[in-house]
Structure formats: structure tokens, C-alpha cells
Design an enzyme around this catalytic site. Structure first.
Site, PDB file in Angstrom:
ATOM      1  N   SER A 103       5.988  -7.028   3.889  1.00 56.47           N
ATOM      2  CA  SER A 103       6.657  -7.265   5.171  1.00 56.47           C
ATOM      3  C   SER A 103       7.419  -8.584   5.127  1.00 56.47           C
ATOM      4  CB  SER A 103       5.628  -7.309   6.291  1.00 56.47           C
ATOM      5  OG  SER A 103       4.838  -8.480   6.148  1.00 56.47           O
ATOM      6  N   PHE A 105       0.806  -1.223   0.000  1.00 58.21           N
ATOM      7  CA  PHE A 105       0.000   0.000   0.000  1.00 58.21           C
ATOM      8  C   PHE A 105       0.839   1.272   0.000  1.00 58.21           C
ATOM      9  CE2 PHE A 105       1.010  -0.231   4.492  1.00 58.21           C
ATOM     10  CZ  PHE A 105       1.186   1.104   4.835  1.00 58.21           C
ATOM     11  N   GLU A 113       9.752  -3.406  13.061  1.00 64.21           N
ATOM     12  CA  GLU A 113       9.598  -2.346  12.067  1.00 64.21           C
ATOM     13  C   GLU A 113       8.301  -1.623  12.404  1.00 64.21           C
ATOM     14  OE1 GLU A 113       8.859  -3.628   8.014  1.00 64.21           O
ATOM     15  OE2 GLU A 113       9.792  -1.811   7.243  1.00 64.21           O
ATOM     16  N   CYS A 144       9.735   1.462   3.325  1.00 62.50           N
ATOM     17  CA  CYS A 144      10.671   0.413   3.747  1.00 62.50           C
ATOM     18  C   CYS A 144      12.092   0.979   3.826  1.00 62.50           C
ATOM     19  CB  CYS A 144      10.617  -0.797   2.828  1.00 62.50           C
ATOM     20  SG  CYS A 144      11.162  -0.446   1.173  1.00 62.50           S
ATOM     21  N   GLU A 178      -4.974  -3.698  -1.729  1.00 64.51           N
ATOM     22  CA  GLU A 178      -6.419  -3.422  -1.741  1.00 64.51           C
ATOM     23  C   GLU A 178      -6.752  -2.182  -0.911  1.00 64.51           C
ATOM     24  OE1 GLU A 178      -4.767  -5.804  -0.330  1.00 64.51           O
ATOM     25  OE2 GLU A 178      -5.697  -6.567   1.500  1.00 64.51           O
ATOM     26  N   ARG A 179      -5.738  -1.596  -0.229  1.00 60.28           N
ATOM     27  CA  ARG A 179      -5.997  -0.387   0.571  1.00 60.28           C
ATOM     28  C   ARG A 179      -6.146   0.851  -0.309  1.00 60.28           C
ATOM     29  NH1 ARG A 179      -7.135  -2.780   5.040  1.00 60.28           N
ATOM     30  NH2 ARG A 179      -5.500  -4.095   5.895  1.00 60.28           N
TER      31      ARG A 179
END
Lengths: 497, 497, 497, 497
Positions: free
Chosen positions: D225, D148, D382, D280, D175-176
Site C-alpha cells: 500500500s 498477500f 483504495e 493493485c 505472512e497471510r
């Protein structure tokens, strides 16, 4: 009468002190004239380029490339106008001008990859904790001198690459058909190129010599005839510059007995007569191996040639147009006559072929000559006209010997289905650009263009990977960081890392 | 008296018609003489090379490389003998000769990678079912002309790469110290090289000119002084050859206030005085930024220089040996005197430094000169002797300006810990080989060697990747196989695939 | 009885707690046994490799490469002994073992080019005064698992490249014929490799699983059958490792009607029966296009096969030797019987072909089967024996469809003179290694080896350029040096340099 | 309510059978919903991609690249709309969205160089008259699964390169925030991409699993992730696919005592809080070497943080926006509380920072935590929020140890002026992307992106040169043309060319 000027530091400069007419070769009329720059004009252009260099050099390659992305877009959007300008002054038909432009655009596309192409070679730990790498720096001010036959494509072989590499450029295009060249130079400014990075000076020998002698010009890229190429190479290098000078050609196709004759005839027509044969890659000699294929090929060519249309650039149904000047037309006709005198058979004679309404144009029609031999003057010379000469031999070896003995080594082709014949040919022929069933083997923009023997002086080909190397110089850095406590014995020997 | 001959077509040829003495520079005695070949000898060598070319060209690169693998082994096994021959005729100490040899062997190692280095670029589907690729072919007969200061290393920069690329080679080494060069040529034969692929002709200007004018020599690679380099480049290219000509140097180190002084002093000693300064990469000017570092550096240098040992090549405890000739010694001493006359301070004077027992040798000791300025003759010239000149400046910019203004641009170095200073220096200095805390930044064999400005004429550096490109020419093949049923319209436009 | 142990940290370790016999397949006798290592042995080997890594990683690539130069020399000097060891345990004839060794040495030669191969990509000015470059670092401890059929060559595909890249290595060779593998490992130590950099552990599945599960093993390179390859790939990757796993093959040759039949027959004999067909590149299916060429080919093959000699490795006049084990012989014979049962014609049956004096050896003679169809079990399976099956089809498309439908996609070949057929074939066939008139198109060491479809799991091929990439990981550095006076606004957007 | 559908075979497909709301994170309202595709939708998309593959594969690379040229132009022309769509669903401020888009466009620019990037390696004469070359073919249908946080940039890391290499693509974006992704997919169609070459399916785990299990999907490229990356890698490879899976990060900056503090503070603000830390490559840990620099840095950060503005995407004066969901906000706040509980000092707490008028938005303000230690949960995890944690150490070694011990190895940075410190850091740090004075060292598009350790599973990085290799498979062709008179003995040994 319109005067075509120079493009220096982002501005057009019209100078009417010395000019030369620019003809429409289809009508023979001169409705424009071009300024002829001399040493002073070159000085101005080089000075502008030199002034623009420091900032342009430091512009990151990716930003330089983005101007080329925009340039490509503008070239495509302005294609019709570019082709019209080419057609008016060079005479080539609009579909052919579009082909020229497209080939030129491919070089712009390649230049868009500058960030990839300019990567240096990084060696970590060449010695313990010592790194070394090579960077490819621009040279500074570089120059290009280009011929009349591709007023858009050949300049695009040079300046996009030179410029994305960080150089600034002085271009001297042909004074025969300068308008399209100037037009694309202005488009590049519109694409965002800073003033002074690309400059165009029109002119003749005086301008050329001024470039060759100018101490601030680092490199010269040239395309033209072999005598001039040799002169340019010799003069530029004597002045300490790097130089690549591409000269003339005499491109042969070997037609093997197993060739696909339809393919031969169809592709030879375009390769021999397209753009009136005024291409350094034009295919001007067909070497038939055996009389059987020779006879069939000639019959088919004659039939097909009957349907060719000669005429004005704007009419797309025409196949090709006039030659560039009246003088050049006379030279081409002279070669046809010389061949006849020396015993060849003129099967189709285009000497007197001007289409109706264009009687003053510089037209020569498609010409086919059989029975040509290696000692004829028309065979030794580069005719640069719509003349296809046929030589008959009995073996492939004989055909290859002809090609390898010729002073030029630009392009060549073999027509065959046979894998072994093709491989033997490509391996042993002394020519730089080789086609297998492709009579005009112009390398794509991501390969490089160049001939062997007296078709190229220099060590790097034009455009593509070699173009990158030509327009850059290597800097090799070797780096080591001493620690505060470093204590080493002196080293008197040649250090070996 | 031994006469050193030529090595042609795998055989030694001794010709005593014209000779020149070869000295032992440590004793000043000439116990050997060398044949001086002329145009006829060059003709023979080129003819041998030309005859060997067709078969050698067709030998697969991997097989050619395997001879280099064996050559490396033989060079290592014969290292002592090679170093002795270098020492006897050049005078450099055995540990330094070993360093030279090792650097040369690195080029042989690189040449072993020929199959990788010669890969062409393959483009599938440049058009629908049309492929195009570039191959890198050998040129034919190529030549190298090499200097006295590295009789083994510089030839090894050239011929291993030229030969694995498929060329055949004519080498004209320095007539001052030819024995080691000939010795390694014979080792290469022992390694399996076919006769005629490598030929060595001794000689002077007549031999050089014969090479430059020979129509069968395709390329010339040269290392020497700038005036000769310029002559070679101009003459070779006027004869249509490709050429790379490496000339002189004046290599500066910038010593920044934050430099690690121990590292500076230790590394400068070797870089300035090693091989008596007879290296084109010798570091001959130290530019100190600020008097504080200048004073400390000079004090440390003077102390360290007191311990240097001068003498014969065979004694490994010596740091360096004599100069190459009596004439050259006189020239170096003249530069020291000129510096003194023009106002510099001779802090250490090596003019009269011959070690006991070698009074007739051509020795000059390590010399340190302070207070040098840019207008002095000793600063402008390449001294090529064990002379380190110190210039004091107030800023890094001033130091860089000095370097950028000098006609030469071979090597340079900055001593600093500061990342920003180093990066600014490497980016903006007009020099081809740049060191960070490394005063002799000779690129490793897998990078390439070359200077900028008047230190190199040509567009490709020597050895490494550029060496491969220099010794090959591109051939681009475009291939399409027509189907039996192919029917296409003729194409008169510039084809765009 | 001799026990063959492990080679860990530079020492042989013989462990007799768990062993397995090693046979001479020509006699059927077991005069040696091999230690079978388990998890603890793997632990020791990995620990040794891990301990050696930090120093080995920091050894400059050129120094690492020099050990490979020496290794090549030792392999050549010990060729006879290596071939003897291969012959005794694998059974292949000495000339074939010499071929295997030579192919292995080529990979050592390639590894000698490490300094060139490890070059990173350097981008100057990715933003204003920002540089970025990629370095290729070793992974750490990496492992190889290799098959019985090439006990020297396949290990040499892996460890020389892995090691010159800076990794340390644990090899688990086949437990069937481990002696030659161990022998060359010891030669590499003799060449100067530090202890612990290369370790060899013999063993079976327990050792394999210990490698797959060991947290310190970063990568696994495997060659074997497809079911095991799939298992290895799945298990190694599930444990987070990178993996390349090469599996089985079923290599077809298409014999076109215009093929050079002499070439077909001569080259197929070696490709099908050489090394008893125990090669993943063995050519085991000949697809003849048209009955005319099929009949002629079969007749010629039958005649030629009559002259083949089967026997012991030491006799160079033999063409090939026994299979690896009695079990494998039974499997191969089973495939021949199955083909017969399912309707194929066994034209030459080698099921019972042991030469005199070797009745207990695991021999199967050259076998030729006609009338094979795609549904037969013998066609679907990889037989790995000296069995050549012939399939007859009517068109080239049909032949290609067969190949593209097969689960394997390792090697293939077309026999033809026709350039178009060859190009169509190479472009459209779903196979990784493709020959044109070459039935065993094993890529040279400077290209890379790998199949498509279920013949390879992973994204990089083995050895060559892909091998370098497999055994390194990229590190990308972006660097900018702030000036002391730098003042910039904060940047909250995604930075775009 | 608008339903966002799938883009399959050039058409939008809206399926309301299973949907999920799409929020505006600044307001907390859901005014749109997204279709959640399952196995059937994936089947359709893969089928479309498979059908499009044969023709797309045969489209010359240069033509494929030209669509990317046009795509770049359309992306630039539609930049405002793209940024608006990103802002509405992701929440990032328009200047940040523009940065994301620009970074994505760089990958399109790189893909325009496909003809250069896809060049194979051509080896002439691997044996006498035998040639071998490698081609890089597309894989077929490949898939991308993207997160996302960069709904435009990360898809642009994947599909342009995959597509110019000749593959067809199925993308499952987050899908966000799917709208911007779909928008650019439609732009690519507008640029001329044939239907079926790029397909976008929205969905959750069911869609992901359908991709991982689909037999026609050849490769999977993933960013997300670490736990999911590990799952994807393991599942994709167990199904025989190639896979690269990029996971989480914990990026540290080392602040050395000699760092330029202004640069540190200015660049850290953006690197830590830009895009709310949802990157990231976000810099989330500052490791200060020594309390002196730690104290000064913290004071300066606190002052600068007071001026940061939080708010809606459309207002360019805002520095950053909300987090993606309410759940994620709760998780981030939980990490802040956990740090406090475990003994850290919350110097600035953004837990309750929603700007006026956006009380229902998912806002967390910039948070600064001092006194963090390696055992705290907030350090190990994280956080993916605008939280900068400070760790104090006494030495650079201690700082590096922290980084090397962390499970992630994505990005890192050192702030220093010292060349030696920087070189030591870049050489020894176990991280894939390393900055020197650059806290977000995202490689440019012509290098490649990837982490080490548990930040990346696979052997090739994403985009750039590694991206080309990931999306192609090698085919190596070895070719020899037999002469009609060829007569050779059979070869039973391993052929060595």
C-alpha cells in the site's frame, strides 16, 4: 536398407526414386540411404511452409517462444540419441557431438527471448502529435542449406531464430549425415510446432537450385565452402532474395614469445584436431613468432600428439574420429603429400592411421607440419582435416600480414599475456571472429557468427542479434489522428514533420 | 559553357572529354554541361578513398561526428544557395528544395550521434573469466549511386552515416542535376573532412558499372527505379559486395468512409503533385471505399486543383515546377493518354500546362483521373509525374488486396478515424512505410527508409539504425587471460565455454 | 561592486537583500558578490519552470535537440569568455577550463541525439492483435545542485539531458563561482530555449532545502561531498522525489612492477595535481606494488614536480592554480601536517607555495607524501588538494584490498601491461569507474558517470544512457481494438494475454 | 497444527517462538500458523545470502539463466499444487491462481534471457586506441517485500531477475499466505540454485525493519500500500540503499459514447471483481461519458452480475472467492456503507453474500455503486474489494481531469473506437500503465510495471528492462595500453580523450 526421407508438413515422406548411400565413416559401410529430393519436393515443402505462414505469423512471439522452451527440454532429454545419430553418420566422438548439441541448444535458448529481441523502436512526437515506430515482421518462407560437419548445430543456428521471428522454414541439410537433423525436426513438432512451419528436404544440387529459384522463398541462409557460398549468394540475390552465405576458412593462431605454452599446446590440440579438423573454425595454422617459441611449441605438440586416440564415436576415450568420406580422406592426404613435395617437414604424419578393427574407416590421424610457407598449396587451401601447419616468422607484424593477406577471414587467435599486443591484434586483424588466448573463438549464441573477406557473403552475421535482423523485415509506421476540426493548408514542399 | 566536374581527393577535376548537357527544366535550356566519368575516373576516386581509409578508420567516432556537427551548420548557412542550385537543375520550387534539404540535414543530425550508434555489445563472463564483445568496424571504400529527384537529400541519406562509421565514400550522383550535390560535398570538406574521404564522380552507366566491378568497393547503396535497382543488386552481389538497392513505387492511399475529407484533400494535393510527383514516396493512387466518399473527394480535389500554380523554382508562390526532361514529360503525357484510351476519365488534364514565359519548359500540370482499374497500364507503371489516379472499391479488403497485389511495396496510407481499421491496415499491408492519415510516411532520420516487395533489394533499410548496420561489419572478440599456473586438460569436444 | 543574480524565466534578477562575496582565489580579493536566494526565489523559479512545462513537453524531441545543436555552437564560439569566467572565480588555468568546457560540450553533443535516446520499446502482438509499448515521458520540473569545482561541466552533465527529455529545470550552482554557470544559461536562451525551461538560482543551504521540500520538484540530481550527498538523497526521497546524489572520492592507482614508468609519472602528475586536486576524480593515492617500483616512481615524480608551475588562470604556461577559498587551503595544509604527525614522510611540501605577486591567493603547491598507511587521517579523508600520497604494498591483492575497504568507490586505475592483471582488477575492484593505464577514467559522455559504495546514492549514474533514464519516466500502453462483432466471455482470472 | 517456517541457506527452519495463524479465508478457519522472524532471522538470511554471493556472482549469466529454464519447467509441472496452496490461504479460485502463476512464469521466461539483457555498452576508440565499456554488475544481497494478494506472482516479479543478474536474495513474503511462496522457493533449489542464493523469511514489521536497517542489504524492492511504500522508500534510502516501492491504486476506466458495450461489460466484470478486487490493477471506477452510455452500461452490468458465482477456490465454476481476512471484509463493507451515507446509490450490494456452507468465510459479493462523486471517501480510498463505482461526467476532459487529480496513478483504461481519443488519452493521462480497450493493462514481462504519482516511489519500474537495471550497478572501464616507447607530455588540463 533404411531409407531416410523428407519431413514435410509434419510428416515423413520416403521417396526411393533417387537415393544416395549414407555411410558410417568409421567402418566405411553404408547401411542407410537418403532420398534425394528435387524441384518437386522443394515445391511441396515450400507450399507447406507458405500455407502455414499466415497463422504462424499471427501467433504472438511469446507463444512461439514457448515452443522453443519445450524444444530445449526435449533436446536435452534426447541428447544421447542425437549424439548417437551424429556419431553414426558423421563419425565424431560422443563428447564432441554433445558439445555440438550444447552449442546448438544455446541458440534455442537465445530464440526463447524472442519477445525481447523483436521489440521495435517507438518514437513519440516525431512531429507534434505524430508518432512513428518500426516493427520487425517475418519474411514469409525462408530456407537454410547446411553442411555435413555440424548436422545439428548449424541447422540450430538458423531455424529456431527464423521460426520464432514468425517465418516458416525449409531446411536442406547435408545429404551425408541427415538423420540427426531429421530427428531434431521431429522433436520440434513434438514440442508443439504446427505442421508446415519447419520442413526438411534432403537432396543435392538439384534441391539447392530449386530453393534458389523458388519465387516463394524470401531468404536463404547458407553455411559451406567458399565457392558454393559465392554461387549461392550470387544466385539467390540475382533472384531478388536476401542471402547470407558463409564460406571457408583458414584460421591462424599467432603464438607470441610470451605465450603461456601449456595453454597453447592444450588448447591447440583440440582446436586443430578436434572433430578431425572438419570445422570452419578449426585452427589449422600456428604462426610462431621467433624460433625459440616455435621449437618449444613443436616439441610439446609432438609429445602431446603421441597420446591422442583415434576411433569410433561411441567410445568416449577417443579424441576424434574418421573423416566424412573416402574422397575427403584422399583429399586431405593429398594436401599432406603436397606440403612435403613443396618443401615442408611432415613431423607427424597421420595419413595411415586407421585404428585396429576400423581399417575400412576414413581415418586420418593428427598431422603436424613444420616449415610451411605462404606459397604452398597446403597453406592456401582449406584442408578440413586434422592437419596443423606451423609457419615461423620473426615479428608479430609479419604474422598479421600473413593473416590479412589470406583470402579467408573467419577466425583467428593470438596467444599472449600482453594487453597491448592483444589490443593491436584485435583492432587491426581482418578477421570476423577473434580470440585472445582462445583458439576457437566461436561467438556465444547471444553474439553473432561470421567471417570477413571471402568467408562470408552478405551484410549480416549468422544467429544472435544479426540473425534476428536477417530473418525479419522492418515496417515503419507514421501515425497522426486528425481532429474533426482540423483545417490545414496544403503542403507542397517535402514535409519535414 | 560551364563544365561540372568531379570532386576527387578534395579537388575539383574538370574533364571535358565526354560530357552531357545539364538543363534548366523550366526553360528547356542547357547552359551547363557535366563531365561523364568512366572506369578511369572511378579508379582514381576509389584509390583516393582507399588511401584515406586507414587514417580515417582510426579517427575516433566522436571526432568524425564533430565534422558532421560543423557540416550541419554549413548546410544551414548555405541553404539558399543549395536550394537555388537544386531549383536551376531539377526545377523544384524553393520551398520544396528547402524541405528536401531539411530532410537531408536530419540525416546529418542523426550521424552526429555516431558514438552512441556505434556501440558494440559487451558480454562479461560468457564463460568463467572469459569476455566477449562485438565491435562495429567500417567496411573500407563504399559507394552510393543516387537519383535526380533528390540531388541533396538522397546523397545525405548515405554518405554522412557511411563516413561517421569510418568508411570512405565514392558518390555517383545523377548526371541530370549534379551541382547541388557537388556543392554540399565541398561544404563537407570545409567542415573539416580530410581529402579523399568523400569523392564525387559524375557519369552514366559506364561509371556505375565501374563501381560495381571495382574490387576495392565493399558496398553499394542505390536509389532509383526497380529495373536498375535489380541490376545493381544482382551485379554488386555477384561481385561479392554487400548491396542495398531501392527501386520504384506505386503508393496508394485508402480513403475510408469516415475519413476527415479536409485532411484528405489538403494532404493529397501535396503528396500527389508536390515536386511534380517525382518522388518515390509520391502518392499516386487514391482508393476510395464507396462512391459516396469518392464523389465528395473528387469534387473537392477538382476545386482545389484549380488553384494550383505551376512555374519557376525561384517564385515561392508556385506550388510545383517542371519535370526533369523533355523525354520524361513525353512519358508522363503518354501515361495520361493511355489511361484515357483504356477507359479512364481524365477529369483534370495537365498535359498542356506550361505557364506563360516558360513554353519551352518541361511542364505537366496536376492531373486527376477517375475510373482507373487495376489492369490499366497507367496503374501498373510508376508514372513519376503529377498524376493522381482514383480507384473506386466497395470494401477495405478490396482496397488492401489491390495494394498487396501490386509489385511495389514502398509507401501507403489509410485515411480513417477508426483505431481498428488503422491497426488492421498497418498489420496486414505488404508495404514497408505505412501512414495513418499521413500520405507521405517518409520515416524520420532516426527510423529507417525502405520498401517491401520489388521496391527494395537487400536486407537492410536505408539510413537510421539500419544504415549504421549496413555501413559497418561486425567483429566479435572472445578473450581470456591465462594465469601463469594454468593447467588444463586438452579439450577435443566442441567447446561450450 | 557587481552583484550576480538569478536567472528566472529568461530574465536576470538581482536581489541584494542577502549576498555573499565571490573571490578571485588567485588574489584573495572579492570584487563581486552573489545574491543568495531562499525559499521564495526557489518558488519563483519552480513556478516559471512549471508554467513552461506543458508547452515544452509537447515540443517534439527533434526540435528540442536542435536547440542543443545551436547551444553547442555558441559554447564553442564563446569558449574564451567562459574560460575567463571560470578562471576568475575558480582559479583553474585556462587550458584546464577549456578541458572542462570541452567535456561539458560532449554532454551537449550527446543530448543532440535525443530522438534516438528517447525511443520506446514497441511490442507487436503481445497477445493476438494486442500491442504494447513503453514511452519515456519527462518528469516535469527537475532540479540540479552542483559543486564549485566544475561550474560549467557538472551543470552540463545535467540540464542539457534533462531538457531535451522534455523537463524544465531549476539549477542551483555553487555560490563560490556562479558567473560562468549563469553565462552558459544565457547562451542557451540565445540558442532558442523558451523562457522558463532553464532557471538558475544562486544560494546556499536555504535554497537547497527549498528545492528538497518543494512539492513541484520531481527529481534532484546532485554532485558534491558524501555527507551532503547523503543528506540530499535522504531528504529528497523522504519527500517522495527520485534522486541521484554523487559524493566524495579517494581514488587510488595501483602501480604494478611491470608498469610503464614514463606513462605513470606523466599521467599521475596531471591526475593528482591538475585543478589543484579539486576534482572528484583526482588521483590522490598511488599504491606501489613492491619497493623497487615505488622508489623509482617517487624519484621520477620528485624530479618532475620540481618543474610544475603554479599561478594565475590567464597564463597558460601555469600547470595549476589556487584552491577555492582560504578555509579550504587551511584544511588541505592541515591534512599535510596531520600526515606528518602520524608518521608519513612529506617528500615535497606545497603548503607555502604562493607564486610571487599572488601572496594573498589561496595557493598550495604540489605535495608528495610517502609512507602513508591506511589508518592515517589524511588517507581516510578526501583532501581535495594537490596532494599525492604513496602507499607501499607487497602484492596486488593487498593493494586491491585497500581500495575495496575504503568507504569511497568513485574512480581507480591500474598501471600494467599484463592483460590478466588488468582483467582481474577491473572485475574485482569495488569501484564504479575503472581505468587501465588511465588515471582519470572519467567516462565519455555516451557512457555514464558514477561511483560505488558511498560515492553515489541512487540507482542510476549521471549523464549518458543512465541520465536519459533518470530524467524520464516510463509509461506503458497496452492497446487492443475491439471489432464491432466482438463477443467474448468474461474473464475473471488474472489475464495472461 | 502445521507451522510454516523460513527457508534459509537451502533449509527450512521452523521457529515456534513467535507465530501468527494462517487462515483459510473461505472457511474462516486457521489450520496453520506461520513463524514470525525478527532481526535475528533476517541476520541469518542475509548472512547466508552474503556468503553465497561471491561464487554466484562469478557464475556466468548463461549458467544462471539455465537454472531459470529448469525452474520454469518445474513451476509448470507443479502448477496444480501451487494453485491449491494459493487457494487455501488466499482464497482465489484455481483458474485465477493459474493466471497469477502464468504471469509469474512469464517473468521467469524473461529472466532466461539474462545473457542478452546483461550486455554492456562497448565503445571502441573513445580516444585514439582507447576503449571504454560499461558492465552491469550485481549489487550483492538484495531484498524483496511482497504483498498477500499475489503470493506467487509478485515474488516472481523480483527474485528471478535479481538472481540471474548475479545477486543473492532475501524475500519477506506476506505472512497471510506464505505457503505457495515457500513452495516455489524450494522448487528453485530443486532446479539447481545453490543454497543461500534465495532465502525466504516470514514475518511482520520487525522483519521489515530489520531488512531496511541491515547494512549488507543493498536494495529493497517492495509492493504494497502507499503509506507503507512511502515508509519503505524513505527508510531504505535514508540507510543509503536503492529502493523501488510500489503502492496503492485507484484505477479508472473511461467509457466513451462510442465504446463497444459488450466488450466494456465483459471485460469490466473480470477487472473489477476478479480476485475480489484485491489487485493493485483492479478496475474500481468506471467513468461514463454521458448518461446514455452510463445507463446502458449499468443495466448490462447489473444483469451480468446476477450470474456471478462466489465460493471456494477449488471449484472452477466460481468466479471469485473470499477476501483475505475478516478485518478486511469489515473495511470493504464499511466503504460500501460510507458511499451510501454520502449519497451514492448502491445498485448491487454484496455485503452479505457468503455462499451456503461458507458462512464463516470472509466473503463480499460483487457490488455496484452509481452516483459516486469525487468528494466521497469511498472514491478517494483504495477499497481493494469487489466494488465497482460509477461516476458520470459530460466530457472526456472532465473524465481525464478526475484521473489526473487522483493521488494514485497506477493503471487506467479508455474504451473507444476512436484513434484520436485514444491517442489524446494515452498522451495526457498521468498514469503509468494505460490500456486502450483493456481494463487491466498489466505490462507483459518484457515491458516493465509501475505507476506514476503516489503509486510508485523510485525511478525504475519493476521487472522487465527496468528490473534488470534496478538489480545491477554499472561499472565503466576505460582502457589504454601504453607502448614501451610511449613518451607523452604530462597533461594538467581536464583530459578530453
Amino acid at each position: 536398407m533404411q531409407t531416410i526421407g523428407h519431413f514435410i508438413n509434419g510428416e515423413m515422406q520416403v521417396d526411393t526414386s533417387r537415393t544416395q548411400p549414407v555411410y558410417n565413416p568409421a567402418t566405411g559401410e553404408a547401411s542407410k540411404q537418403v532420398s534425394l529430393g528435387g524441384a518437386r519436393t522443394i515445391d511441396e515443402a515450400v507450399a507447406a511452409a507458405k500455407a502455414a505462414f499466415p497463422e504462424w505469423r499471427k501467433t504472438p512471439p511469446q507463444r512461439r517462444a514457448r515452443i522453443m522452451f519445450k524444444f530445449k527440454q526435449l533436446l536435452e532429454e534426447n541428447a544421447d540419441e542425437i549424439c548417437r545419430l551424429i556419431g553414426e553418420e558423421h563419425g565424431k566422438i560422443s563428447h564432441d557431438a554433445a558439445g555440438e548439441l550444447q552449442r546448438g541448444i544455446e541458440n534455442v535458448e537465445y530464440a526463447c527471448g524472442a519477445p525481447e529481441l523483436l521489440k521495435g523502436e517507438h518514437s513519440r512526437d516525431v512531429g507534434r502529435d505524430i508518432d512513428s515506430w518500426s516493427e520487425f515482421h517475418p519474411l514469409g518462407v525462408v530456407a537454410g542449406i547446411t553442411p555435413f560437419n555440424f548436422p545439428v548445430m548449424v541447422p540450430l543456428w538458423m531455424f529456431p531464430m527464423a521460426i520464432v521471428c514468425g517465418n516458416t522454414f525449409v531446411l536442406k541439410p547435408s545429404e551425408r549425415d541427415p538423420s540427426s537433423t531429421l530427428f531434431i525436426a521431429k522433436l520440434l513438432k513434438e514440442a508443439g510446432l504446427p505442421d508446415g512451419v519447419l520442413n526438411v528436404v534432403n537432396g543435392g544440387k538439384e534441391a539447392v537450385d530449386a530453393i534458389l529459384e523458388h519465387k516463394d522463398v524470401q531468404a536463404v541462409s547458407f553455411v559451406g565452402s567458399t565457392p558454393i557460398a559465392e554461387y549461392i549468394y550470387s544466385a539467390a540475390t540475382a533472384n531478388g532474395k536476401r542471402c547470407q552465405a558463409l564460406g571457408g576458412a583458414k584460421n591462424h593462431a599467432i603464438v607470441m614469445p610470451d605465450a603461456d605454452l601449456d595453454n597453447v599446446v592444450n588448447s591447440l590440440l583440440g582446436a586443430a584436431f578436434g572433430s578431425s579438423g572438419e570445422r570452419c573454425m578449426a585452427l589449422s595454422v600456428a604462426v610462431a613468432v621467433g624460433d625459440e617459441i616455435a621449437d618449444r611449441m613443436i616439441a610439446a605438440l609432438q609429445e602431446a600428439m603421441a597420446g591422442l586416440r583415434l576411433g569410433n564415436h561411441a567410445d568416449k576415450t577417443n579424441d576424434f574420429g574418421p573423416l566424412i568420406t573416402a574422397e575427403h580422406k584422399a583429399k586431405v592426404v593429398g594436401h599432406i603429400q603436397s606440403a612435403a613435395r613443396q618443401g615442408a617437414k611432415i613431423l607427424v604424419d597421420g595419413s595411415d592411421a586407421a585404428p585396429a578393427g576400423y581399417e575400412n574407416g576414413f581415418f586420418v590421424g593428427a598431422t603436424l607440419i613444420d616449415g610451411v610457407t605462404r606459397d604452398m598449396d597446403s597453406y592456401q587451401a582449406e584442408i578440413f582435416g586434422p592437419v596443423l601447419q606451423v609457419i615461423r616468422v620473426q615479428t608479430m607484424e609479419e604474422a598479421m600480414q600473413l593473416i590479412n593477406d589470406h583470402e579467408y577471414g573467419n577466425g583467428t587467435c593470438i596467444y599472449t599475456r600482453d594487453g597491448e599486443a592483444a589490443r593491436y591484434f584485435t583492432d587491426n586483424i581482418q578477421v570476423g571472429m577473434v580470440g585472445v588466448n582462445i583458439p576457437l573463438p566461436v561467438p556465444v549464441a547471444y553474439q553473432s557468427f561470421g567471417g570477413w573477406k571471402r568467408s562470408l557473403f552478405g551484410d549480416l552475421f549468422m544467429y544472435g542479434p544479426d540473425g534476428v535482423r536477417f530473418f525479419t523485415r522492418r515496417k515503419t509506421i507514421t501515425q497522426r489522428w486528425p481532429s474533426a476540426t482540423l483545417r490545414e493548408g496544403s503542403q507542397f514542399s517535402m514535409p519535414t514533420l
